[in-house]
Structure formats: structure tokens, C-alpha cells
Scaffold this active site. Structure first.
Site, mmCIF file in Angstrom:
data_model
loop_
_atom_site.group_PDB
_atom_site.id
_atom_site.type_symbol
_atom_site.label_atom_id
_atom_site.label_comp_id
_atom_site.label_asym_id
_atom_site.label_seq_id
_atom_site.Cartn_x
_atom_site.Cartn_y
_atom_site.Cartn_z
ATOM 1 C CE LYS A 137 -0.336 -0.293 4.973
ATOM 2 N NZ LYS A 137 -1.184 -0.746 6.161
ATOM 3 C CE1 TYR A 190 13.367 31.467 6.198
ATOM 4 C CE2 TYR A 190 13.499 29.235 5.892
ATOM 5 C CZ TYR A 190 13.179 30.373 5.561
ATOM 6 O OH TYR A 190 12.719 30.646 4.326
HETATM 7 C C1 LIG Z 1 -0.493 -1.895 6.772
HETATM 8 C C2 LIG Z 1 -0.951 -3.345 7.374
HETATM 9 C C3 LIG Z 1 -0.119 -4.287 7.180
HETATM 10 C C4 LIG Z 1 1.527 -4.230 7.163
HETATM 11 O O1 LIG Z 1 1.941 -4.008 8.389
HETATM 12 P P1 LIG Z 1 3.231 -3.798 8.656
HETATM 13 O O2 LIG Z 1 3.474 -3.415 10.085
HETATM 14 O O3 LIG Z 1 3.798 -2.730 7.847
HETATM 15 O O4 LIG Z 1 3.997 -4.945 8.434
HETATM 16 C C5 LIG Z 1 -0.911 -5.634 7.477
HETATM 17 N N1 LIG Z 1 -2.262 -5.567 7.670
HETATM 18 C C6 LIG Z 1 -2.875 -4.538 7.463
HETATM 19 C C7 LIG Z 1 -4.443 -4.670 7.874
HETATM 20 C C8 LIG Z 1 -2.551 -3.255 7.481
HETATM 21 O O5 LIG Z 1 -3.167 -2.222 7.478
#
Ligand SMILES: *Cc1c(COP(=O)(O)O)cnc(C)c1O
Length: 349
Positions: free
Chosen positions: A35, A244
Site C-alpha cells: 500500500k 531560520y
Molecule cells: C499496513 C498493514 C499491514 C502491514 O503492516 P506492517 O506493520 O507494515 O507489516 C498488514 N495488515 C494490515 C491490515 C495493514 O493495514
């Protein structure tokens, strides 16, 4: 040219996926969570490398991300949507053969009415209270739904990066209570859950961050290197300040390098005066504030002016830099900007 280079080691991504795969039994399938553009690293290249390493199931957040993975991989691998079946997504889900992981009773109704016979999974809420069908709802619909043949029952752990947290056992028990006896494939573990041990593995695991070199997978190979070009240097006298807000003042005659890269490139402003950049093995402190496009670094102790300085690499992992910024590796990775020249190191066959 004053362009920073983000080097993404696809071989390391594939090695990390294989290492996570080996942590579970041969009967447990290991999916890959890609994702958010593969946690900011570029989903087309990353998904292809993972498919090459043997991954056959991919998880993304939404249908648009699923389309990008389908485009990269072609037909065959399963692409699962963690946002489920959102209204308006029916056509994409159908045409691109995406597999929604339904998140609520409304979604279950929508999916079964719009695409009867189309593959789906169901997310169950075992205590995180974010997505998924709750215990009482599940008890009401399970008998009908199991008939419809979900591909997967999944739930997500709220505290899997803390092995001693009592929530892990609470959610494990709830998941058993909701799914035992269904005979359906089950998935509970992301990266953290894999490390919690076999009781959490069920039929399928869903690692994300560990593949990209991040905690909570401590033996992950580093995946990213970020080299920022030095675009100017200047001498600064004791008492003169830099950047800054004049938040850093030289206490000795200093040489300050101005480096291209700032918070618009995903380098949090909270790193101001708190991080190091590296010339090979030598650390150089970031001084003064991170600005939109630039940061300033004290290179007084270097024998010569380097062309680039590394802010991510073997000496400073994503988690170390995230820690200095007061955030987590996930956020730092997914914020890495679009202005970098991206260089991919291909997996060795
Ligand atoms: C993002 C996510 C994962 C992966 O999690 P990691 O901690 O990056 O391994 C797995 N399952 C769901 C439902 C997620 O939202």
C-alpha cells in the site's frame, strides 16, 4: 546537478520478504503489503521484485492502488483491498479482478449484491476498533456469509510491535472465538505478528514494513539510501548563526555546507539540529532549522568538501532518522518526496 538520489535496493526488499517467509511454517503463505506506493518506494518496481521472489498475494489500501499493482504484475497474482468494497469501486474491482477485504456489514451487502460470485475476504474487528465486522454482527451474519465462500478472514493487531503487550493475547483469543470451526483461511499477522510466533501465523501473513527494512523486524536488511547534494559551503565565524530563527550559533570557526533537501522532500522539520548526515563513515551534525528545500550541515571536521552527504544509509537507518524526528519509520518512508532521482538496484538473479 543538485538532485538528491534515493537508492532503493530491490534485492534487499526481496531478501527481507524471503526472510519473513522463512519465519513461518511451509504451510503458511506469505503475502506482501504494498500500500501507499509500496511504503513510498515505488510500487511498480517493488511489486515486480516481490513477485520475482515468489509473492503471490499483494495487499493495498484502495482500488486505485490495486490498479497500479495489476498494471505492474498483469493477471494472476491476487490483489487484496484493505479498504474493502467502497461505493464507486465496483467496476474497477470487477474489471481488474481485485479482491476486496470487506470491512463492515454495509460493505458485505454491497459486495454480494453488486458482484455475486466475485472473490472477497472479510475483516473482523478483534479489538483495534478501526476496520472490520464486530463480534455480535459477525455472529449474526457468519452462517450466511460462510456459504458465500470468503477467501480469507483477517484481523489486525493493534500492538504487535510490543511482544509483551496484553492486547496481543486478547486479540488472538477474540480471533479464535470468531473464526474457529469456520474452516476458512485466516490471517492475523503483519510484520510484528510474524515475530510473535507460530500461534499468530494462521494460514497467511501480511508483512509490510519489515520488507522495506524497518522495525519491528530487527534483522531486516537496509533498503534505502538517500544522498543529498552539497550545493554551497561557507565559513562562519564564532557568534554567527545559521538558518531560520537563528537557532544555531557557531562556537568555533566553522564550515557550513548547504545541502539540497528539506521538509518538502519528506525530511521532517523536527530534525532541526537533531540529526547527522554522513560523509562515508564520518558523521556531520545537521545545524539550524530544516527549511523547505535546504538543510545546513557542519562539515568543519571533514578534510575536504564532499559532493554529497547521506541522510539515510548504512550508518543511519530509517528508524534511527525517524527516532531523531520524533516519528516512526513508516511515516518517514511514506513521506519521502517526489523530487528525488530514484535509482533502483535490481535483485541479483
Ligand atoms: C499496513 C498493514 C499491514 C502491514 O503492516 P506492517 O506493520 O507494515 O507489516 C498488514 N495488515 C494490515 C491490515 C495493514 O493495514
Amino acid at each position: 546537478m543538485a538532485t538528491a538520489t534515493l537508492t532503493i535496493d530491490l534485492d534487499a526488499v526481496a531478501l527481507n520478504w524471503r526472510a519473513l517467509d522463512r519465519l513461518t511454517g511451509p504451510e503458511v503463505q506469505t503475502a506482501a503489503v504494498v500500500k501507499a506506493d509500496a511504503y513510498g518506494l515505488g510500487v511498480t518496481r517493488v511489486a515486480r521484485s516481490l513477485a520475482g521472489a515468489g509473492a503471490r498475494r499483494f495487499f493495498v489500501a484502495c482500488a486505485e492502488e490495486g490498479a497500479a499493482v495489476r498494471q505492474a504484475l498483469g493477471p494472476g497474482p491476487q490483489i487484496a483491498l484493505l479498504s474493502g468494497h467502497m461505493s464507486g469501486d465496483t467496476e474497477m474491482i470487477h474489471d481488474l479482478d481485485l479482491t476486496p477485504m470487506l470491512t463492515s456489514l454495509d460493505q458485505i451487502t454491497r459486495h454480494l449484491e453488486a458482484l455475486p460470485g466475485h472473490a472477497f475476504g472479510v475483516q473482523l474487528d478483534t479489538g483495534m476498533n478501526r476496520l472490520g465486522v464486530e463480534m455480535l454482527e459477525w455472529q449474526a451474519v457468519a452462517p450466511i456469509l460462510i456459504e458465500a465462500g470468503p477467501e480469507l478472514l483477517l484481523s489486525h493487531l493493534a500492538c504487535s510491535d510490543e511482544p509483551d503487550h496484553p492486547m496481543n493475547a486478547v486479540q488472538l483469543a477474540a480471533f479464535h472465538a470468531m473464526t474457529d470451526g469456520t474452516g476458512l483461511p485466516r490471517s492475523l499477522a503483519s510484520t510484528g505478528g510474524i515475530l510473535l510466533g507460530p500461534r499468530f501465523h494462521f494460514d497467511l501473513t501480511r508483512p509490510g514494513v519489515g520488507m522495506y527494512g524497518g522495525l519491528p523486524f530487527p534483522s531486516a536488511q537496509p533498503v534505502v539510501r538517500l544522498s543529498l547534494p552539497v550545493i554551497q559551503t561557507r565559513e562562519v565565524e564564532p557568534g554567527e548563526s545559521v538558518g531560520y530563527g537563528c537557532t544555531w550559533t557557531a562556537e568555533r570557526p566553522s564550515i557550513i555546507a548547504t545541502v539540497a533537501g528539506g521538509y518538502a522532500d519528506g525530511l521532517p522539520r523536527t530534525l532541526s539540529s537533531r540529526a547527522q548526515l554522513w560523509d562515508g563513515d564520518t558523521p556531520c551534525p545537521l545545524v539550524g532549522r530544516v527549511s523547505m528545500d535546504l538543510i545546513t550541515v557542519d562539515i568543519t571536521d571533514l578534510p575536504e568538501v564532499p559532493k554529497t552527504l547521506d541522510i539515510l544509509g548504512p550508518h543511519q537507518t530509517v528508524d534511527a532518522l525517524a527516532d531523531a524526528a520524533g516519528t516512526i519509520g513508516y511515516e518517514l518512508l511514506t513521506a519521502l518526496g517526489t523530487r528525488y532521482l530514484r535509482r533502483y538496484l535490481e535483485p541479483r538473479a
